[in-house]
Design a protein around this motif. Structure first.
Motif, PDB file in Angstrom:
ATOM      1  N   ASN A  31     -26.110 -76.595  -6.425  1.00 54.78           N
ATOM      2  CA  ASN A  31     -25.751 -77.281  -5.200  1.00 54.78           C
ATOM      3  C   ASN A  31     -24.598 -76.577  -4.512  1.00 54.78           C
ATOM      4  OD1 ASN A  31     -24.405 -80.389  -4.132  1.00 54.78           O
ATOM      5  ND2 ASN A  31     -26.256 -79.436  -3.386  1.00 54.78           N
ATOM      6  N   ASP A  33     -23.964 -73.464  -4.587  1.00 52.02           N
ATOM      7  CA  ASP A  33     -24.489 -72.251  -3.975  1.00 52.02           C
ATOM      8  C   ASP A  33     -25.157 -72.513  -2.625  1.00 52.02           C
ATOM      9  OD1 ASP A  33     -25.575 -70.452  -6.992  1.00 52.02           O
ATOM     10  OD2 ASP A  33     -23.610 -70.915  -6.165  1.00 52.02           O
ATOM     11  N   ASP A  34     -25.543 -73.739  -2.375  1.00 54.45           N
ATOM     12  CA  ASP A  34     -26.184 -74.064  -1.105  1.00 54.45           C
ATOM     13  C   ASP A  34     -25.191 -74.200   0.042  1.00 54.45           C
ATOM     14  OD1 ASP A  34     -28.633 -76.331  -2.583  1.00 54.45           O
ATOM     15  OD2 ASP A  34     -28.677 -74.160  -2.262  1.00 54.45           O
ATOM     16  N   TYR A  35     -23.920 -74.236  -0.307  1.00 51.80           N
ATOM     17  CA  TYR A  35     -22.910 -74.533   0.702  1.00 51.80           C
ATOM     18  C   TYR A  35     -22.112 -73.309   1.115  1.00 51.80           C
ATOM     19  CZ  TYR A  35     -23.603 -79.522   0.616  1.00 51.80           C
ATOM     20  OH  TYR A  35     -24.138 -80.774   0.766  1.00 51.80           O
ATOM     21  N   ASP A  55     -20.591 -67.419   2.486  1.00 49.58           N
ATOM     22  CA  ASP A  55     -21.703 -68.090   1.814  1.00 49.58           C
ATOM     23  C   ASP A  55     -21.794 -67.593   0.380  1.00 49.58           C
ATOM     24  OD1 ASP A  55     -24.176 -66.090   3.626  1.00 49.58           O
ATOM     25  OD2 ASP A  55     -23.147 -65.660   1.742  1.00 49.58           O
ATOM     26  N   SER A  56     -22.840 -67.968  -0.329  1.00 48.75           N
ATOM     27  CA  SER A  56     -22.927 -67.676  -1.758  1.00 48.75           C
ATOM     28  C   SER A  56     -23.726 -66.426  -2.072  1.00 48.75           C
ATOM     29  CB  SER A  56     -23.548 -68.870  -2.497  1.00 48.75           C
ATOM     30  OG  SER A  56     -24.858 -69.099  -2.009  1.00 48.75           O
ATOM     31  N   ALA A 102     -16.686 -77.593   3.416  1.00 49.04           N
ATOM     32  CA  ALA A 102     -18.003 -77.162   2.950  1.00 49.04           C
ATOM     33  C   ALA A 102     -19.083 -77.717   3.853  1.00 49.04           C
ATOM     34  CB  ALA A 102     -18.231 -77.632   1.510  1.00 49.04           C
ATOM     35  N   ASP A 103     -20.031 -76.860   4.194  1.00 46.48           N
ATOM     36  CA  ASP A 103     -21.173 -77.290   4.994  1.00 46.48           C
ATOM     37  C   ASP A 103     -22.344 -76.361   4.688  1.00 46.48           C
ATOM     38  OD1 ASP A 103     -21.253 -79.337   7.543  1.00 46.48           O
ATOM     39  OD2 ASP A 103     -22.823 -77.807   7.627  1.00 46.48           O
ATOM     40  N   ARG A 104     -23.504 -76.730   5.145  1.00 41.72           N
ATOM     41  CA  ARG A 104     -24.698 -75.932   4.876  1.00 41.72           C
ATOM     42  C   ARG A 104     -24.704 -74.631   5.672  1.00 41.72           C
ATOM     43  NH1 ARG A 104     -27.877 -78.031   0.566  1.00 41.72           N
ATOM     44  NH2 ARG A 104     -27.488 -80.264   0.539  1.00 41.72           N
ATOM     45  N   ARG A 105     -23.983 -74.588   6.763  1.00 40.12           N
ATOM     46  CA  ARG A 105     -23.921 -73.397   7.600  1.00 40.12           C
ATOM     47  C   ARG A 105     -22.478 -73.118   7.998  1.00 40.12           C
ATOM     48  NH1 ARG A 105     -27.338 -73.719  12.776  1.00 40.12           N
ATOM     49  NH2 ARG A 105     -26.299 -75.709  12.989  1.00 40.12           N
ATOM     50  N   CYS A 106     -22.257 -71.871   8.444  1.00 41.18           N
ATOM     51  CA  CYS A 106     -20.947 -71.502   8.978  1.00 41.18           C
ATOM     52  C   CYS A 106     -20.919 -71.946  10.437  1.00 41.18           C
ATOM     53  CB  CYS A 106     -20.720 -70.007   8.854  1.00 41.18           C
ATOM     54  SG  CYS A 106     -19.110 -69.478   9.481  1.00 41.18           S
ATOM     55  N   GLU A 116     -19.237 -80.979   6.473  1.00 39.52           N
ATOM     56  CA  GLU A 116     -19.668 -82.143   5.705  1.00 39.52           C
ATOM     57  C   GLU A 116     -18.558 -82.658   4.792  1.00 39.52           C
ATOM     58  OE1 GLU A 116     -23.399 -81.443   3.844  1.00 39.52           O
ATOM     59  OE2 GLU A 116     -23.438 -83.370   2.780  1.00 39.52           O
TER      60      GLU A 116
END
Length: 128
Positions: A31, A33-35, A55-56, A102-106, A116
């Motif tokens: 999880n 790594d998704d952020y 990102d990861s 932390a968020d799913r995108r930059c 988020e």
């Protein structure tokens, strides 16, 4: 519960360096790594500003706002769920509270300074 905790802030003279650390908890490794992990800052009386994000992926695809390019370096240790912001050649204009997010995108790439999850912030003060 996801938590982000920043540390490493302080007071330095212009030209000095600081290293900020953001420790994430509450994520599973997959999880996390998704952020995308981002650094923002906010100076007194000013709007929040995006500083950097990573990102990861293997190279992290780091992004930097123009004002910190060639001075700041963001890095990430996915196994430890930590993100670092190495800040060199600091200027008084860098004085602000620095936040890890932390968020799913930059999102800051698109002028969006939301996220988020947020940390509580760490103060960085640079004197002339």
């Amino acid at each position: 519960e996801v938590q982000l905790v920043e540390s490493g802030g302080g007071s330095v003279q212009a030209g000095g360096s600081l290293r900020l650390t953001c420790v994430a908890s509450g994520f599973t490794l997959e999880n996390f790594d998704d952020y995308v992990i981002a650094w923002f800052r906010q100076a007194p009386g000013k709007e929040r500003e995006g500083v950097s994000c990573i990102d990861s992926s293997d190279d992290g695809s780091p992004y930097y706002v123009e004002s910190v390019k060639d001075r700041f370096t963001v890095s990430r240790d996915n196994a430890k769920k930590r993100v670092y912001l190495q800040m060199n050649s600091l200027k008084p204009a860098d004085t602000a509270v620095y936040y890890c997010a932390a968020d799913r995108r930059c999102l800051m790439k698109y002028g969006d300074y939301g996220a988020e999850y947020w940390g509580q912030g760490t103060q960085v003060t640079v004197s002339s």
